[in-house]
Design a protein around this motif. Structure first.
Motif, short mmCIF file in Angstrom:
data_model
loop_
_atom_site.label_atom_id
_atom_site.label_comp_id
_atom_site.label_asym_id
_atom_site.label_seq_id
_atom_site.Cartn_x
_atom_site.Cartn_y
_atom_site.Cartn_z
N PHE A 134 -1.72 3.72 -5.75
CA PHE A 134 -0.62 3.73 -5.91
C PHE A 134 -0.13 5.13 -5.72
CE2 PHE A 134 3.11 5.08 -9.08
CZ PHE A 134 4.47 4.40 -8.14
N TRP A 140 4.36 0.11 -5.08
CA TRP A 140 3.46 -0.52 -5.85
C TRP A 140 3.01 -2.06 -5.34
CZ3 TRP A 140 0.95 0.28 -10.14
CH2 TRP A 140 1.61 0.81 -10.67
N SER A 143 0.06 -0.99 -2.67
CA SER A 143 -0.84 -0.59 -4.08
C SER A 143 -1.56 -1.77 -4.44
CB SER A 143 -0.34 0.31 -5.27
OG SER A 143 0.15 1.73 -4.88
#
Length: 181
Positions: A134, A140, A143
């Motif tokens: 991230f 997100w 990540s």
């Protein structure tokens, strides 16, 4: 004694270095498979294993302490466990039982202990992987994908790496026992 300490430090350094290289390669390949961007894969692959190697070293030392504490009771056992860990104590002395509780200074590695160690490392790995991914991507979804897939792959490789090093150490102990006999 000094030679034994140097040898022990060298083995630990080799174990950590081999883990770092393995982690680097796997992290780059997984990050590339997810992002299809070599620059981002190289960034994740270089930065993330750096932090994971530190986390692995801390995790491994904590587990060594847990294993040792299970076997220690009193000053005599503490000194014997220390010398056994440095492989100064003869194997017969390492495995002799003490009194009614019958513990040994050998460091057994059951499947359950290996599984728990691997699972706790997998969780730690997930947290570090998501955080690093991230910080580098600010996305997100990427990540979380890296944080889920990369630690799963690394956990398999970590378990294999740990088993290989356990076998290497067992072979060295067996050779030392044969040489002293």
């Amino acid at each position: 004694m000094v030679r034994t300490l140097i040898s022990t430090a060298r083995r630990l350094a080799l174990k950590i270095a081999s883990y770092g290289v393995m982690h680097l390669v796997v992290a780059i390949l997984v990050a590339f498979a997810i992002t299809r961007d070599w620059r981002l894969a190289l960034a994740v692959g270089v930065v993330e294993p750096f932090f994971q190697t530190i986390a692995y070293s801390i995790h491994d030392r904590v587990w060594h302490r847990i294993e040792r504490r299970r076997m220690l009771s009193g000053l005599e056992e503490a000194s014997e466990a220390f010398t056994a860990r440095l492989q100064i104590m003869v194997p017969e002395e390492q495995t002799r039982a003490h009194g009614h509780h019958g513990h040994s200074h050998a460091l057994p590695r059951s499947f359950k202990e290996i599984a728990i160690k691997s699972v706790t490392y997998g969780l730690l790995h997930f947290l570090v992987a998501v955080s690093v991914a991230f910080a580098l991507t600010r996305d997100w979804r990427i990540s979380l994908a890296i944080g889920i897939i990369e630690p799963l792959v690394q956990t398999v490789f970590f378990t294999a790496h740990d088993r290989i090093w356990t076998r290497i150490e067992a072979r060295k102990a067996a050779r030392a026992e044969m040489a002293s006999a």
